[in-house]
Design a protein around this motif. Structure first.
Motif, PDB file in Angstrom:
ATOM      1  N   LYS A 117       0.831  -1.204   0.000  1.00  0.00           N
ATOM      2  CA  LYS A 117       0.000   0.000   0.000  1.00  0.00           C
ATOM      3  C   LYS A 117       0.864   1.251   0.000  1.00  0.00           C
ATOM      4  O   LYS A 117       1.889   1.314   0.664  1.00  0.00           O
ATOM      5  N   SER A 118       0.432   2.253  -0.756  1.00  0.00           N
ATOM      6  CA  SER A 118       1.258   3.430  -0.964  1.00  0.00           C
ATOM      7  C   SER A 118       1.213   4.429   0.185  1.00  0.00           C
ATOM      8  O   SER A 118       2.112   5.222   0.345  1.00  0.00           O
ATOM      9  N   GLY A 119       0.173   4.423   0.976  1.00  0.00           N
ATOM     10  CA  GLY A 119       0.044   5.430   2.021  1.00  0.00           C
ATOM     11  C   GLY A 119      -1.403   5.857   2.129  1.00  0.00           C
ATOM     12  O   GLY A 119      -2.293   5.091   1.808  1.00  0.00           O
ATOM     13  N   ASP A 120      -1.631   7.096   2.547  1.00  0.00           N
ATOM     14  CA  ASP A 120      -3.006   7.530   2.766  1.00  0.00           C
ATOM     15  C   ASP A 120      -3.700   7.991   1.495  1.00  0.00           C
ATOM     16  O   ASP A 120      -4.910   8.078   1.449  1.00  0.00           O
ATOM     17  N   SER A 121      -2.907   8.309   0.472  1.00  0.00           N
ATOM     18  CA  SER A 121      -3.519   8.866  -0.721  1.00  0.00           C
ATOM     19  C   SER A 121      -4.402   7.821  -1.390  1.00  0.00           C
ATOM     20  O   SER A 121      -4.115   6.639  -1.385  1.00  0.00           O
ATOM     21  N   ARG A 122      -5.475   8.294  -1.973  1.00  0.00           N
ATOM     22  CA  ARG A 122      -6.387   7.445  -2.724  1.00  0.00           C
ATOM     23  C   ARG A 122      -6.197   7.798  -4.167  1.00  0.00           C
ATOM     24  O   ARG A 122      -6.523   8.904  -4.587  1.00  0.00           O
ATOM     25  N   ARG A 123      -5.666   6.872  -4.928  1.00  0.00           N
ATOM     26  CA  ARG A 123      -5.373   7.185  -6.317  1.00  0.00           C
ATOM     27  C   ARG A 123      -6.374   6.510  -7.251  1.00  0.00           C
ATOM     28  O   ARG A 123      -7.031   5.550  -6.883  1.00  0.00           O
ATOM     29  N   PHE A 124      -6.459   7.056  -8.459  1.00  0.00           N
ATOM     30  CA  PHE A 124      -7.261   6.392  -9.471  1.00  0.00           C
ATOM     31  C   PHE A 124      -6.503   6.438 -10.789  1.00  0.00           C
ATOM     32  O   PHE A 124      -5.577   7.244 -10.968  1.00  0.00           O
ATOM     33  N   VAL A 125      -6.878   5.546 -11.693  1.00  0.00           N
ATOM     34  CA  VAL A 125      -6.320   5.603 -13.034  1.00  0.00           C
ATOM     35  C   VAL A 125      -7.411   5.194 -14.014  1.00  0.00           C
ATOM     36  O   VAL A 125      -8.314   4.417 -13.666  1.00  0.00           O
ATOM     37  N   ILE A 126      -7.334   5.755 -15.210  1.00  0.00           N
ATOM     38  CA  ILE A 126      -8.158   5.276 -16.321  1.00  0.00           C
ATOM     39  C   ILE A 126      -7.191   4.896 -17.428  1.00  0.00           C
ATOM     40  O   ILE A 126      -6.444   5.743 -17.927  1.00  0.00           O
ATOM     41  N   LYS A 144     -19.914   6.188   4.955  1.00  0.00           N
ATOM     42  CA  LYS A 144     -19.527   4.943   4.310  1.00  0.00           C
ATOM     43  C   LYS A 144     -18.069   4.950   3.849  1.00  0.00           C
ATOM     44  O   LYS A 144     -17.631   5.894   3.181  1.00  0.00           O
ATOM     45  N   GLY A 145     -17.371   3.881   4.166  1.00  0.00           N
ATOM     46  CA  GLY A 145     -16.032   3.680   3.618  1.00  0.00           C
ATOM     47  C   GLY A 145     -16.143   3.144   2.204  1.00  0.00           C
ATOM     48  O   GLY A 145     -17.224   2.737   1.769  1.00  0.00           O
ATOM     49  N   MET A 146     -15.055   3.136   1.487  1.00  0.00           N
ATOM     50  CA  MET A 146     -15.097   2.681   0.091  1.00  0.00           C
ATOM     51  C   MET A 146     -15.464   1.207  -0.030  1.00  0.00           C
ATOM     52  O   MET A 146     -16.160   0.824  -0.965  1.00  0.00           O
ATOM     53  N   LEU A 162     -11.874  -1.922 -28.081  1.00  0.00           N
ATOM     54  CA  LEU A 162     -11.332  -0.771 -27.358  1.00  0.00           C
ATOM     55  C   LEU A 162     -12.223  -0.447 -26.164  1.00  0.00           C
ATOM     56  O   LEU A 162     -13.444  -0.419 -26.279  1.00  0.00           O
ATOM     57  N   HIS A 163     -11.609  -0.210 -25.012  1.00  0.00           N
ATOM     58  CA  HIS A 163     -12.365   0.190 -23.828  1.00  0.00           C
ATOM     59  C   HIS A 163     -11.444   0.967 -22.897  1.00  0.00           C
ATOM     60  O   HIS A 163     -10.246   1.109 -23.166  1.00  0.00           O
ATOM     61  N   TYR A 164     -12.033   1.456 -21.824  1.00  0.00           N
ATOM     62  CA  TYR A 164     -11.276   2.191 -20.817  1.00  0.00           C
ATOM     63  C   TYR A 164     -11.406   1.425 -19.502  1.00  0.00           C
ATOM     64  O   TYR A 164     -12.521   1.035 -19.127  1.00  0.00           O
ATOM     65  N   ASP A 165     -10.281   1.201 -18.817  1.00  0.00           N
ATOM     66  CA  ASP A 165     -10.327   0.520 -17.526  1.00  0.00           C
ATOM     67  C   ASP A 165     -10.231   1.560 -16.420  1.00  0.00           C
ATOM     68  O   ASP A 165      -9.213   2.252 -16.289  1.00  0.00           O
ATOM     69  N   PHE A 166     -11.301   1.670 -15.662  1.00  0.00           N
ATOM     70  CA  PHE A 166     -11.364   2.636 -14.558  1.00  0.00           C
ATOM     71  C   PHE A 166     -11.000   1.892 -13.282  1.00  0.00           C
ATOM     72  O   PHE A 166     -11.623   0.872 -12.964  1.00  0.00           O
ATOM     73  N   ARG A 167      -9.969   2.385 -12.573  1.00  0.00           N
ATOM     74  CA  ARG A 167      -9.504   1.683 -11.371  1.00  0.00           C
ATOM     75  C   ARG A 167      -9.375   2.656 -10.203  1.00  0.00           C
ATOM     76  O   ARG A 167      -8.786   3.728 -10.338  1.00  0.00           O
ATOM     77  N   LEU A 168      -9.928   2.247  -9.067  1.00  0.00           N
ATOM     78  CA  LEU A 168      -9.867   3.047  -7.846  1.00  0.00           C
ATOM     79  C   LEU A 168      -9.061   2.292  -6.801  1.00  0.00           C
ATOM     80  O   LEU A 168      -9.316   1.098  -6.564  1.00  0.00           O
ATOM     81  N   GLU A 169      -8.112   2.984  -6.181  1.00  0.00           N
ATOM     82  CA  GLU A 169      -7.352   2.380  -5.084  1.00  0.00           C
ATOM     83  C   GLU A 169      -8.285   2.254  -3.873  1.00  0.00           C
ATOM     84  O   GLU A 169      -8.752   3.257  -3.345  1.00  0.00           O
ATOM     85  N   ILE A 170      -8.578   1.007  -3.516  1.00  0.00           N
ATOM     86  CA  ILE A 170      -9.390   0.753  -2.324  1.00  0.00           C
ATOM     87  C   ILE A 170      -8.595  -0.215  -1.457  1.00  0.00           C
ATOM     88  O   ILE A 170      -8.382  -1.364  -1.823  1.00  0.00           O
ATOM     89  N   ASP A 171      -8.127   0.288  -0.335  1.00  0.00           N
ATOM     90  CA  ASP A 171      -7.217  -0.469   0.532  1.00  0.00           C
ATOM     91  C   ASP A 171      -5.999  -0.932  -0.262  1.00  0.00           C
ATOM     92  O   ASP A 171      -5.296  -0.103  -0.806  1.00  0.00           O
ATOM     93  N   ASP A 172      -5.796  -2.239  -0.404  1.00  0.00           N
ATOM     94  CA  ASP A 172      -4.519  -2.695  -0.959  1.00  0.00           C
ATOM     95  C   ASP A 172      -4.600  -3.158  -2.411  1.00  0.00           C
ATOM     96  O   ASP A 172      -3.668  -3.773  -2.911  1.00  0.00           O
ATOM     97  N   VAL A 173      -5.715  -2.878  -3.076  1.00  0.00           N
ATOM     98  CA  VAL A 173      -5.831  -3.254  -4.490  1.00  0.00           C
ATOM     99  C   VAL A 173      -6.482  -2.120  -5.290  1.00  0.00           C
ATOM    100  O   VAL A 173      -6.963  -1.138  -4.729  1.00  0.00           O
ATOM    101  N   LEU A 174      -6.506  -2.302  -6.615  1.00  0.00           N
ATOM    102  CA  LEU A 174      -7.252  -1.398  -7.495  1.00  0.00           C
ATOM    103  C   LEU A 174      -8.553  -2.090  -7.894  1.00  0.00           C
ATOM    104  O   LEU A 174      -8.543  -3.052  -8.670  1.00  0.00           O
ATOM    105  N   ALA A 175      -9.673  -1.623  -7.332  1.00  0.00           N
ATOM    106  CA  ALA A 175     -10.984  -2.096  -7.789  1.00  0.00           C
ATOM    107  C   ALA A 175     -11.138  -1.617  -9.225  1.00  0.00           C
ATOM    108  O   ALA A 175     -10.762  -0.486  -9.552  1.00  0.00           O
ATOM    109  N   SER A 176     -11.682  -2.466 -10.111  1.00  0.00           N
ATOM    110  CA  SER A 176     -11.594  -2.188 -11.552  1.00  0.00           C
ATOM    111  C   SER A 176     -12.902  -2.413 -12.298  1.00  0.00           C
ATOM    112  O   SER A 176     -13.663  -3.343 -11.982  1.00  0.00           O
ATOM    113  N   TRP A 177     -13.119  -1.553 -13.281  1.00  0.00           N
ATOM    114  CA  TRP A 177     -14.267  -1.666 -14.180  1.00  0.00           C
ATOM    115  C   TRP A 177     -13.795  -1.435 -15.615  1.00  0.00           C
ATOM    116  O   TRP A 177     -12.975  -0.543 -15.856  1.00  0.00           O
TER     117      TRP A 177
END
Ligand code: MN
Length: 199
Positions: free
Chosen positions: A26-35, A121-123, A43-58
């Motif tokens: 885990k990187s620290g307190d920051s909550r990062r995202f990537v697309i 609510k937490g993530m 072709l698609h876009y992968d949307f990922r949110l840092e939730i605890d120790d993984v990237l939840a992904s769509w």
């Protein structure tokens, strides 16, 4: 943490793909995202949110919109390791998700439900609830986005909707007008050409 990434690892042969195997903690307190823009079989876009120790992904076929009237289908996929957030390159032919990937947008996010809900609510809870509301601070995308689960199951279907705020803009169309990587400035063709030249 190992268990959460089991599906991710099972689908990939790390002797063949240069995608990360997921060793980073885990990187620290920051909550990062990537697309990530992913030129796979479709072709698609992968949307990922840092939730605890993984990237939840769509996987979002059309990408996120800046127009609150758009409801973009987002299919939940396996959790990805945190170090995937920087991945840009070519997944070799024959491998899972074969095709070119670039970092279309990245930044940090805030959990809006923790701010406004009485239950704060937490993530993880928001994910389990099927209602995520986040404020993105990316280079291309900013402002509130809601993700609503409309169908459960292994590949759950969600809708991604821009919330109505000062960053809503029906005319911007960033997926068309800003196609390149925010990390390297490359477009899909550049990434594909440069990566294959290295082989
Ligand atoms: Mn993908």
């Amino acid at each position: 943490m190992q268990d959460k990434l089991e599906t991710y690892r099972r689908k990939r042969d790390f002797r063949k793909t240069r995608e990360p195997a997921g060793e980073q903690a885990k990187s620290g307190d920051s909550r990062r995202f990537v697309i990530q823009k992913h030129d796979a079989s479709r072709l698609h876009y992968d949307f990922r949110l840092e939730i605890d120790d993984v990237l939840a992904s769509w996987a979002v076929p059309k990408g996120l919109s800046t127009d609150p009237r758009d409801k973009r289908l987002a299919i939940q996929t396996e959790d990805h390791p945190l170090d995937y957030i920087d991945f840009e390159g070519v997944i070799p032919e024959g491998e899972y998700g074969a095709g070119t990937v670039l970092v279309w947008d990245t930044g940090t996010y805030e959990n809006l439900r923790a701010r406004k809900d009485e239950q704060r609510k937490g993530m993880q809870e928001a994910l389990a609830d099927g209602l995520i509301e986040v404020w993105l601070e990316g280079e291309k995308l900013q402002g509130g986005y809601a993700l609503k689960r409309i169908e459960g199951g292994k590949k759950a279907r969600w809708l991604a909707i821009k919330m109505n705020d000062e960053h809503a803009d029906a005319r911007r169309r960033p997926t068309s007008t800003q196609p390149a990587s925010v990390k390297t400035g490359r477009d899909l063709d550049d990434v594909a050409a440069q990566e294959s030249a290295h082989e």
